[in-house]
Design a protein around this motif. Structure first.
Motif, mmCIF file in Angstrom:
data_model
loop_
_atom_site.group_PDB
_atom_site.id
_atom_site.type_symbol
_atom_site.label_atom_id
_atom_site.label_comp_id
_atom_site.label_asym_id
_atom_site.label_seq_id
_atom_site.Cartn_x
_atom_site.Cartn_y
_atom_site.Cartn_z
ATOM 1 N N GLU A 1 -6.545 7.303 10.106
ATOM 2 C CA GLU A 1 -5.844 8.353 10.597
ATOM 3 C C GLU A 1 -4.315 8.482 10.186
ATOM 4 O O GLU A 1 -3.568 9.579 10.022
ATOM 5 C CB GLU A 1 -5.063 6.910 12.109
ATOM 6 C CG GLU A 1 -6.355 7.853 12.804
ATOM 7 C CD GLU A 1 -5.443 6.244 13.954
ATOM 8 O OE1 GLU A 1 -4.702 5.646 14.169
ATOM 9 O OE2 GLU A 1 -6.857 6.044 15.357
ATOM 10 N N PHE A 2 -4.350 7.584 8.782
ATOM 11 C CA PHE A 2 -3.066 7.555 7.958
ATOM 12 C C PHE A 2 -3.203 8.692 6.826
ATOM 13 O O PHE A 2 -1.959 9.601 6.874
ATOM 14 C CB PHE A 2 -3.492 6.090 7.118
ATOM 15 C CG PHE A 2 -2.251 6.676 5.878
ATOM 16 C CD1 PHE A 2 -0.846 6.124 6.451
ATOM 17 C CD2 PHE A 2 -2.512 6.481 5.054
ATOM 18 C CE1 PHE A 2 -0.604 6.392 4.557
ATOM 19 C CE2 PHE A 2 -1.468 6.987 3.951
ATOM 20 C CZ PHE A 2 -0.241 6.486 3.946
ATOM 21 N N GLU B 1 -0.585 1.444 8.251
ATOM 22 C CA GLU B 1 0.961 1.222 8.949
ATOM 23 C C GLU B 1 2.183 0.697 8.953
ATOM 24 O O GLU B 1 3.835 0.558 9.035
ATOM 25 C CB GLU B 1 1.162 0.766 11.184
ATOM 26 C CG GLU B 1 -0.761 1.231 11.379
ATOM 27 C CD GLU B 1 -0.530 0.374 12.772
ATOM 28 O OE1 GLU B 1 0.314 -0.774 13.091
ATOM 29 O OE2 GLU B 1 -1.763 0.675 13.070
ATOM 30 N N ASP B 2 1.960 -0.002 7.722
ATOM 31 C CA ASP B 2 3.174 -0.137 6.810
ATOM 32 C C ASP B 2 3.661 0.426 6.470
ATOM 33 O O ASP B 2 3.096 1.658 5.419
ATOM 34 C CB ASP B 2 2.568 -1.297 5.782
ATOM 35 C CG ASP B 2 3.625 -2.035 5.012
ATOM 36 O OD1 ASP B 2 4.620 -1.829 5.098
ATOM 37 O OD2 ASP B 2 3.693 -2.895 4.703
ATOM 38 N N VAL C 1 1.408 5.659 -1.561
ATOM 39 C CA VAL C 1 0.327 6.687 -2.521
ATOM 40 C C VAL C 1 0.322 8.223 -2.885
ATOM 41 O O VAL C 1 0.102 8.586 -3.542
ATOM 42 C CB VAL C 1 -1.151 6.679 -1.598
ATOM 43 C CG1 VAL C 1 -1.523 5.666 -1.272
ATOM 44 C CG2 VAL C 1 -0.560 7.720 -0.322
ATOM 45 N N LEU C 2 1.906 8.920 -2.373
ATOM 46 C CA LEU C 2 2.308 9.205 -2.126
ATOM 47 C C LEU C 2 2.902 9.773 -3.907
ATOM 48 O O LEU C 2 3.957 10.517 -3.979
ATOM 49 C CB LEU C 2 3.376 10.099 -1.377
ATOM 50 C CG LEU C 2 2.345 10.506 -0.465
ATOM 51 C CD1 LEU C 2 3.340 10.327 1.260
ATOM 52 C CD2 LEU C 2 1.255 11.679 0.324
ATOM 53 N N GLY C 3 3.959 8.533 -4.271
ATOM 54 C CA GLY C 3 4.096 8.534 -5.276
ATOM 55 C C GLY C 3 5.876 8.318 -5.106
ATOM 56 O O GLY C 3 6.019 7.687 -3.902
ATOM 57 N N GLU C 4 6.273 9.004 -5.553
ATOM 58 C CA GLU C 4 8.065 8.646 -5.994
ATOM 59 C C GLU C 4 8.325 9.263 -4.017
ATOM 60 O O GLU C 4 8.164 10.767 -4.025
ATOM 61 C CB GLU C 4 8.615 8.905 -6.260
ATOM 62 C CG GLU C 4 8.798 8.470 -8.046
ATOM 63 C CD GLU C 4 10.192 9.401 -8.777
ATOM 64 O OE1 GLU C 4 10.726 9.939 -8.300
ATOM 65 O OE2 GLU C 4 9.366 8.868 -9.971
#
Length: 59
Positions: free
Chosen positions: A9-10, A46-47, A53-56
């Motif tokens: 889902e994330f 959910e945190d 994971v997307l970086g900045e």
């Protein structure tokens, strides 16, 4: 954990952000490779730290 329903889902939620980031960077392979490699490190999707994971977050 990779097949955890919450993690999937994330991934669905960040998909648009990941695509936009990949398009803006001009290197889609690199962006998606870094994201996929980081997915195994997520303990709780959910945190807010899962967004690392997307970086900045700012860009």
């Amino acid at each position: 954990m990779f097949y955890d329903e919450r993690l999937l889902e994330f991934i669905e939620k960040i998909n648009g952000i990941a695509l936009r980031k990949a398009e803006l960077s001009g290197d889609k392979v690199d962006v998606y490779s870094r994201i996929f490699q980081s997915l195994t490190q997520i303990e709780d999707p959910e945190d807010i730290t899962a967004l690392e994971v997307l970086g900045e977050l700012g860009g």
